[in-house]
Design a protein around this motif. Structure first.
Motif, PDB file in Angstrom:
ATOM      1  N   GLN A 249      36.349 -62.340  93.126  1.00 14.66           N
ATOM      2  CA  GLN A 249      36.396 -61.176  93.233  1.00 14.66           C
ATOM      3  C   GLN A 249      37.050 -60.494  92.970  1.00 14.66           C
ATOM      4  OE1 GLN A 249      37.284 -60.852  97.920  1.00 14.66           O
ATOM      5  NE2 GLN A 249      35.375 -59.556  98.055  1.00 14.66           N
TER       6      GLN A 249
ATOM      7  N   ALA B 282      39.268 -56.273  91.565  1.00 13.98           N
ATOM      8  CA  ALA B 282      39.955 -55.838  92.761  1.00 13.98           C
ATOM      9  C   ALA B 282      39.016 -54.359  92.896  1.00 13.98           C
ATOM     10  CB  ALA B 282      41.244 -54.902  91.715  1.00 13.98           C
TER      11      ALA B 282
ATOM     12  N   GLU C 297      35.351 -54.401  93.564  1.00  9.28           N
ATOM     13  CA  GLU C 297      34.883 -55.385  94.625  1.00  9.28           C
ATOM     14  C   GLU C 297      35.479 -55.034  96.238  1.00  9.28           C
ATOM     15  OE1 GLU C 297      32.222 -59.340  94.228  1.00  9.28           O
ATOM     16  OE2 GLU C 297      33.340 -59.365  92.596  1.00  9.28           O
ATOM     17  N   LEU C 298      37.050 -55.078  96.114  1.00  6.45           N
ATOM     18  CA  LEU C 298      37.892 -55.365  97.145  1.00  6.45           C
ATOM     19  C   LEU C 298      38.240 -54.088  97.278  1.00  6.45           C
ATOM     20  CD1 LEU C 298      40.357 -58.182  96.214  1.00  6.45           C
ATOM     21  CD2 LEU C 298      38.629 -58.256  98.061  1.00  6.45           C
ATOM     22  N   ARG C 299      38.045 -53.099  96.789  1.00  7.31           N
ATOM     23  CA  ARG C 299      38.294 -51.555  97.330  1.00  7.31           C
ATOM     24  C   ARG C 299      36.263 -51.355  97.507  1.00  7.31           C
ATOM     25  NH1 ARG C 299      39.146 -45.988  95.355  1.00  7.31           N
ATOM     26  NH2 ARG C 299      37.913 -44.843  96.174  1.00  7.31           N
TER      27      ARG C 299
ATOM     28  N   SER D 129      35.024 -51.942  87.355  1.00  9.06           N
ATOM     29  CA  SER D 129      35.727 -51.404  86.836  1.00  9.06           C
ATOM     30  C   SER D 129      35.989 -49.703  87.703  1.00  9.06           C
ATOM     31  CB  SER D 129      36.191 -50.756  85.077  1.00  9.06           C
ATOM     32  OG  SER D 129      35.286 -50.425  85.309  1.00  9.06           O
TER      33      SER D 129
END
Lengths: 446, 183
Positions: free
Chosen positions: B27, B29, B31-33, B86
């Motif tokens: 996953q 970063a 996607e997490l944001r 990105s």
């Protein structure tokens, strides 16, 4: 096998570095005439990218005593690569960069074994990356760096005091060049900042406003981007533009020329079209050589301890004279990629809804209305309602099962955190450890 | 430094210990944001969101806007969002799936909104973009045209623009161009 007798001259300087003590060596450096052989035998290094930097890196690493090298690159050789990607010849055009580069270096440096992988970095299993002691990056995109970084950081584990466990640290050395400028950096996940900690350092790509392209082009680049972004879709409805297809590129070039003539703009050329569309910056062979040398040396230092590591980011600028500066960047304490996250111990019977309740009371978290995601699976989403509905069924299920019945893993939650009366939105990483691995084993076997 | 002796030891052990790891799926970063952005969405009443690929693909979604004022009142306009890995370093790619008669949206669905290109900043989020898109319907702007004809009409003859926009939304021709019904 032992080649030092055959080519003693080649290894003389390296042996001096590895066989003698010094004042600026790493703690635990054990100088010995055997060290080069041991590095060759035991250290496995992965080079990501076999382009301008990759060619230099493979040569430099092979000549620094590394003998077990893998290289991965999805690209094939193009004529325009040949000026600087010195392992390739005209007859290699169209072949895999990784395969040709591996073959050429093995022909020239005896005893080195380079395994090429002609594929995308995402195509390899995550565990593939865990087999290496060090990963060296010679890439040209933020996305690819970010991906490798997140893979390398996913191996990192912390002890109960939030200190990184040394065996799980996957060191990376990242090189990058752009014309006369470049950087080399050392990433020791958990100790030095990871790629994601300082991603804001990268300047945003220049993007022209669409309306400028459509109405008031002023530069050749505006005309090219008009043909690329607007005209292409207008004419080829539904067909996606492929920057690697010469026919597509030729079409964009000709359209850009027409556009430029219409507005009395000069300077649209085929190579400028390629440059603008593929965002190509002229590559300088010597910049690659300088950056690669720094990276290979850092890799050798990390593996052998023969000198202290770069801390942790070297910037090189050769535009006017030569300017080099080293900056010691700091970690993002709460980095969701490399940070330890908050440790939470749970019983394997705890359900997702009980877990969510726990998060609101946990003294270190106090996170309200958390949404929970685990390795790309959204276990529960508080909002928007459509996603809440789709994930609601998970609530009564045990978290242990939802996380694939592993004894421990990382989770991410986003929600509202309350600290000293102030509500802030937050995204947090949690380290979940399930209690009683012995019971887990029995349960799994039943 | 890496402890070579430990590496030697590890070599000597059986290499096949999986360490109780799950089959890893990454996953990013980004996607997490995005996960955070999505849970914090505060959609205007005119807007709904949908996830055509299900609950685990947040990177591709659709926003439907049904303006309650302005020239496009009553029409339903679908925008597709493609969020790059990105993100938020790079903005999402947003296209209008519904053919619309609008000065800032061309017939291919390209949208002229500054925060989608030249003015994107990582501190912005999905909510900002959605408000930006809604704003295009309340305040169409003839000074930054992407559909040149529509912009000229809006500037010179707003009454005619209104008629044209209505006709397009009801399904019909404006000049040579056919617009499917979206009302």
């Amino acid at each position: 096998m032992e080649d030092s007798s055959a080519e003693p001259e080649r290894w003389r300087d390296l042996d001096m570095l590895l066989a003698r003590p010094g004042n600026i060596v790493s703690a635990g450096f054990d100088p010995s005439p055997q060290l080069r052989r041991e590095i060759g035998e035991f250290a496995r290094v992965l080079v990501v990218g076999a382009g301008g930097l990759g060619c230099e890196l493979l040569k430099d690493l092979a000549l620094s005593g590394f003998r077990n090298i893998d290289v991965i690159d999805m690209d094939t050789i193009e004529v325009s690569n040949l000026n600087r990607q010195f392992l390739f010849r005209l007859r290699d055009v169209g072949k895999s960069k990784a395969e040709v580069a591996a073959k050429r270096v093995m022909e020239r440096v005896s005893g080195v074994n380079i395994t090429p992988h002609f594929c995308r970095i995402e195509d390899m299993e995550i565990e593939f990356y865990n087999d290496f002691n060090i990963i060296v990056l010679g890439l040209d995109s933020i996305e690819a760096r970010s991906y490798i970084n997140s893979v390398a950081c996913s191996f990192l584990e912390y002890d109960s005091e939030d200190n990184p466990i040394p065996e799980t640290v996957k060191p990376m050395v990242d090189g990058g060049t752009e014309g006369f400028k470049g950087h080399a950096r050392v990433i020791l996940p958990g100790t030095t900042p990871c790629f994601e900690c300082n991603i804001w350092l990268f300047p945003p790509q220049v993007k022209f406003p669409l309306c400028t392209l459509a109405e008031t082009p002023r530069t050749p680049a505006h005309c090219i981007e008009y043909a690329h972004l607007i005209k292409w879709d207008e004419v080829h409805s539904g067909k996606t533009f492929d920057p690697d297809d010469p026919e597509h590129m030729q079409w964009v070039y000709l359209e850009a020329v027409k556009r430029a003539e219409l507005f009395g703009i000069t300077g649209v050329t085929y190579s400028l079209t390629q440059g603008v569309v593929k965002n190509i910056i002229p590559a300088i062979a010597s910049t690659n050589a300088i950056i690669s040398a720094a990276c290979a040396l850092e890799a050798l230092k990390i593996v052998s301890g023969c000198s202290k590591s770069l801390s942790n980011y070297m910037m090189y600028n050769g535009v006017k004279g030569t300017h080099i500066k080293v900056t010691d960047f700091v970690r993002e304490k709460d980095c969701i990629v490399c940070g330890p996250g908050t440790l939470i111990e749970l019983d394997i019977s705890v359900t997702l809804s009980q877990f969510i309740e726990t998060l609101g009371q946990h003294p270190k978290l106090l996170i309200l209305k958390p949404s929970v995601t685990h390795r790309g699976n959204n276990l529960y989403m508080q909002s928007p309602p459509i996603l809440e509905q789709m994930t609601r069924l998970n609530l009564p299920l045990p978290l242990y099962e939802l996380m694939g019945k592993v004894p421990r893993d990382a989770l991410h939650v986003s929600g509202t955190a309350e600290s000293s009366g102030k509500k802030t939105s937050s995204l947090m990483k949690l380290r979940v450890v399930f209690r009683g691995p012995a019971e887990i084993d029995t349960a799994a076997s039943i | 430094m890496i402890n070579l002796f430990k590496i030697k030891d590890k070599k000597n052990q059986d290499a096949g210990n999986a360490n109780g790891r799950p089959p890893l799926k990454k996953q990013s970063a980004g996607e997490l944001r995005l996960h955070k952005d999505i849970t914090e969405l505060n959609l205007p009443s005119t807007t709904t969101i949908s996830f055509p690929n299900g609950k685990d693909d947040l990177m591709n979604f659709e926003i439907s806007i049904r303006p309650d004022e302005g020239y496009h009142m009553g029409g339903t306009f679908i925008f597709t969002f493609q969020v790059p890995p990105s993100y938020p370093h790079e903005p999402p790619k947003v296209k209008c799936k519904t053919k619309v008669y609008h000065p800032n949206i061309d017939l291919e669905g390209n949208v002229c909104l500054n925060i989608l290109r030249e003015d994107w900043k990582p501190v912005l989020n999905i909510n900002t973009i959605i408000y930006g898109l809604s704003h295009l319907f309340t305040q169409p702007n003839h000074e930054d045209p992407l559909n040149h004809d529509a912009a000229t009409v809006l500037r010179d003859n707003p009454r005619l623009f209104e008629t044209n926009a209505r006709r397009a939304m009801s399904g019909g021709y404006v000049g040579q161009v056919y617009f499917p019904r979206c009302i």
